[in-house]
Design an enzyme around this catalytic site. Sequence first.
Site, PDB file in Angstrom:
ATOM      1  N   CYS A   1     -14.713   7.482  75.431  1.00 26.65           N
ATOM      2  CA  CYS A   1     -14.908   7.292  74.086  1.00 26.65           C
ATOM      3  C   CYS A   1     -16.125   6.759  73.601  1.00 26.65           C
ATOM      4  O   CYS A   1     -16.387   6.624  72.665  1.00 26.65           O
ATOM      5  CB  CYS A   1     -14.087   5.769  73.774  1.00 26.65           C
ATOM      6  SG  CYS A   1     -13.233   4.958  75.179  1.00 26.65           S
TER       7      CYS A   1
ATOM      8  N   HIS B   1      -4.614   4.865  73.802  1.00 25.46           N
ATOM      9  CA  HIS B   1      -4.789   6.126  73.246  1.00 25.46           C
ATOM     10  C   HIS B   1      -4.393   7.092  74.505  1.00 25.46           C
ATOM     11  O   HIS B   1      -4.211   7.094  75.787  1.00 25.46           O
ATOM     12  CB  HIS B   1      -6.272   6.378  73.242  1.00 25.46           C
ATOM     13  CG  HIS B   1      -6.835   6.026  71.945  1.00 25.46           C
ATOM     14  ND1 HIS B   1      -8.179   5.272  71.838  1.00 25.46           N
ATOM     15  CD2 HIS B   1      -6.501   5.737  70.587  1.00 25.46           C
ATOM     16  CE1 HIS B   1      -8.357   4.719  70.876  1.00 25.46           C
ATOM     17  NE2 HIS B   1      -7.352   5.102  69.867  1.00 25.46           N
TER      18      HIS B   1
END
Length: 258
Positions: free
Chosen positions: A248, A163
């Site tokens: 996250c 990501h």
Amino acid sequence: MPSKKALVRHPSPRLAEGLVTHIEREKVDVEQAVEQWEAYVQTLRVHGWETIEVDPADDCPDSVFVEDAVVVYKNVALITRPGAESRREETGGVEEAAARLGCSVNWVWEPGTLEGGDVLKVGDTIYVGRGGRTNAAGIQQLRAVFEPLGARVVAVPVSKVLHLKSAVTALPDGTVLGHIPKVDRPSLFPRFLSVPEEAGAHVVLLGGDKVLMAASAPKTADLLGDLGHEPVVVDISEFEKLEGCVTCLSVRLRDLYA
């Protein structure tokens, strides 16, 4: 007055089955992961964050990475459509939690894919990573939802990590941190600070000078401390085995209407 609420989600008992794309698979100790998660949540609370637990999704191994299921700007929540199909069941509980907090809820629709780990907000600039989990249609839909609210959306190529926020995050002053071997185009960020460790690129802003970061980046913690920031260190080794980082494990909601 900015809000300090954070969505978190208890690790699934199937955590060890989580997806791995850019690193070798290692055995995950789920019991230790739960302890690390509890310590992470406690650290948020100690620094003034109200933590809100999203209903667990025990059948979804990656569901602890709650950030991927939603992007929030001001009081608008965009429920994502994960690029990994096995993760699409994760969004329901997050959508309910966002709605309960009074967010206005929008959705990413097919053919768009978007994961929250690909979205980095720096003031009113929203960087979005175009990589393995977020596609062009997802980026267009993100623009359509947030640009009318005053955001500037900047798309960034991501090819070396899972990501965008696996490659870069930002300090309180807006300087973007990254570990050069993992960043596709450092020149796309107006102020960029190269850090010595991959895990050093990941910080969560706790408020004031305090930045939450992983124990696996001691050199970067020293560097940031030397620059006048105050590193708050947590051990998230079991989540790092699944390409997870400090960002996250929570969704920080800073701009909800009080």
